[in-house]
Design a protein around this motif. Sequence first.
Motif, PDB file in Angstrom:
ATOM      1  N   ARG A 163       4.624  -4.102   1.604  1.00 11.73           N
ATOM      2  CA  ARG A 163       5.439  -3.601   2.715  1.00 11.73           C
ATOM      3  C   ARG A 163       5.506  -4.624   3.844  1.00 11.73           C
ATOM      4  N   VAL A 168      10.039  -2.763  -0.807  1.00 12.20           N
ATOM      5  CA  VAL A 168       9.906  -1.322  -0.980  1.00 12.20           C
ATOM      6  C   VAL A 168       8.780  -1.087  -1.972  1.00 12.20           C
ATOM      7  N   THR A 169       7.991  -0.055  -1.756  1.00 13.91           N
ATOM      8  CA  THR A 169       6.881   0.239  -2.658  1.00 13.91           C
ATOM      9  C   THR A 169       6.979   1.657  -3.206  1.00 13.91           C
TER      10      THR A 169
END
Length: 262
Positions: A163, A168-169
């Motif tokens: 992040r 995006v995780t």
Amino acid sequence: MRTSDATAPRSIDLNSDLGEGTDPAEHAGDARMLEIVSSANVACAFHAGDPATIHRTVHAAVRRGVAVGAHVAYNDREGFGRRDLAVPSDELRADLVYQLGAIREIARTAGTSVRYVKPHGALYNTAAVDPQVAEDVAAAIVTVDPELVLLGLPGSVALDAARAAGLVTASEAFADRAYTAEGRLVPRSVEGAVLHDPEEVAARMLRLVHEGVVRSIEGTDVQVVADSICVHGDTLGAAAMAARLREVLTGAGVSLRPFVAP
């Protein structure tokens, strides 16, 4: 991606580590899993698999509408990527870029794209707690494609570093693994670390989806926030376990779909 609110999701992703074998029996197992899961973590030939297996697995995933992820690892075929290795940052980043580049090109020939990255084995576990390794993983992904999503252990250093790098995780739970009271995976060397009973696994994951918790190996409940549920492809009876899990979840009204578009 799902956040850690109290609302039970009506959908969840199922993922599995595939493309790790090169003989016909293992290919058949992968084909069966691709009929069940919604996302495929495809080995990039550093811990297992080979170029032909990557090609076969990616093309099979496309035919079934399964999202493709890169299952990157330490360069450790002898140890199946499960040995702790002290790899210098520049070497690790180069290894990851190499793996991502290879699978991305194979995916392109299949008419799809790699949508996410999931580290394998020791790399996954080390990146979860080691800030430098986590930073190396994130940096390599950004170098190749900053639109790729990193899939990892909830609350891990790996997701924090990703992040911070602008990625995006997504987070995952493990259907066939026991958890500690701290929310970490029980080491495979410990008795009871790997679960084999499809009914137990399905019940645990249904509770995870509805309540956001799993029972730890110590007997306490631990919160686990997950966008995806993993069933390891090399676990004994993996396909039967995944099929029962899918049956129980969908029977309870939970839809299965990739956490990223395929």
